[in-house]
Design an enzyme around this catalytic site. Structure first.
Site, PDB file in Angstrom:
ATOM      1  N   CYS A  99       8.437 -53.579 113.734  1.00  0.00           N
ATOM      2  CA  CYS A  99      10.007 -53.609 114.297  1.00  0.00           C
ATOM      3  C   CYS A  99      10.334 -54.860 113.559  1.00  0.00           C
ATOM      4  CB  CYS A  99       9.872 -53.894 115.648  1.00  0.00           C
ATOM      5  SG  CYS A  99      11.476 -53.874 116.527  1.00  0.00           S
ATOM      6  N   HIS A 141      10.595 -45.094 119.554  1.00  0.00           N
ATOM      7  CA  HIS A 141      10.786 -46.354 119.296  1.00  0.00           C
ATOM      8  C   HIS A 141      12.144 -46.995 119.322  1.00  0.00           C
ATOM      9  CE1 HIS A 141       9.418 -49.942 117.060  1.00  0.00           C
ATOM     10  NE2 HIS A 141      10.743 -50.330 116.940  1.00  0.00           N
ATOM     11  N   GLU A 142      13.000 -46.031 118.497  1.00  0.00           N
ATOM     12  CA  GLU A 142      14.387 -46.706 118.551  1.00  0.00           C
ATOM     13  C   GLU A 142      15.348 -46.521 119.928  1.00  0.00           C
ATOM     14  OE1 GLU A 142      14.993 -48.440 116.134  1.00  0.00           O
ATOM     15  OE2 GLU A 142      13.194 -48.028 114.928  1.00  0.00           O
ATOM     16  N   HIS A 145      14.560 -49.210 122.071  1.00  0.00           N
ATOM     17  CA  HIS A 145      15.883 -50.458 122.100  1.00  0.00           C
ATOM     18  C   HIS A 145      16.690 -50.235 122.656  1.00  0.00           C
ATOM     19  CE1 HIS A 145      13.768 -52.857 118.942  1.00  0.00           C
ATOM     20  NE2 HIS A 145      13.468 -51.884 118.076  1.00  0.00           N
TER      21      HIS A 145
HETATM   22 NI    NI Z   1      12.110 -51.816 116.596  1.00  0.00          NI
END
Ligand code: NI
Length: 190
Positions: A99, A141-142, A145
């Site tokens: 990341c 994953h995004e 966030h």
């Molecule tokens: Ni990331």
């Protein structure tokens, strides 16, 4: 604008929905594209696959995804606004993740291998995306966030899941107890 890294508390906040795609939002997306490519120039062994707006301290539900994850020369990104996971299923598989906001640490993260997403494109078009494998992983994953979740959270306490990149670009296992557990630079104060 710059990419913020752990333990910056903004990475732990929930981002707000985009109500209207106006010049401010398009400007944020342009900054995200530029920052991703600037980061890549400084990291010769890595490809900047995606990023989320909170990674530059902007708490809005926007992510960008690289259109071609294999070819560094094809440096275009699709922006997804208010992306939502409709369904995540399929086999849970472990694979390497890193990341931009978690410098030099990598991890073997378990995730569902199939995902359905709905989102808006920059022009306001509603899209539904079915993804598998690496693309599914990147989307999950995004979107994490946007809810203040980092990949390290999925492997907290898993002693053999963390790696570090050496200066040749090779991944080396990290001693969990010595360098990961209780590391405030990584986890913040919480
Ligand atoms: Ni990331």
């Amino acid at each position: 604008m710059k990419i913020i890294t752990t333990p910056d508390p903004r990475l732990r906040e929930k981002s707000e929905k985009v109500r209207k795609i106006d010049d401010e939002i398009l400007g944020i997306i342009a900054d995200m594209r530029k920052l991703s490519l600037d980061w890549e120039k400084e990291h010769p062994y890595e490809l900047s696959a995606a990023m989320a707006a909170p990674q530059m301290g902007v708490l809005k539900r926007i992510i960008i995804i690289r259109d071609d994850m294999e070819d560094k020369e094809r440096a275009t990104f699709t922006a997804l606004i208010n992306p939502e996971v409709i369904r995540a299923d399929g086999k849970v598989e472990k694979s390497q993740e890193g990341c931009l906001s978690v410098p030099s640490i990598y991890g073997m993260v378990p995730r569902h291998s199939k995902v359905r997403i709905k989102a808006k494109l920059e022009d306001g078009t509603e899209v539904r995306i079915k993804a598998t494998g690496e693309l599914a992983r990147t989307l999950l994953h995004e979107i994490d966030h946007l809810d203040g979740i980092l990949f390290i959270d999925h492997i907290k306490g898993v002693k053999d899941a963390f790696y570090e990149m050496d200066d040749k670009g090779d991944l080396i296992p990290v001693d969990y107890d010595a360098k990961i557990a209780g590391n405030k630079e990584l986890w913040g104060e919480a």
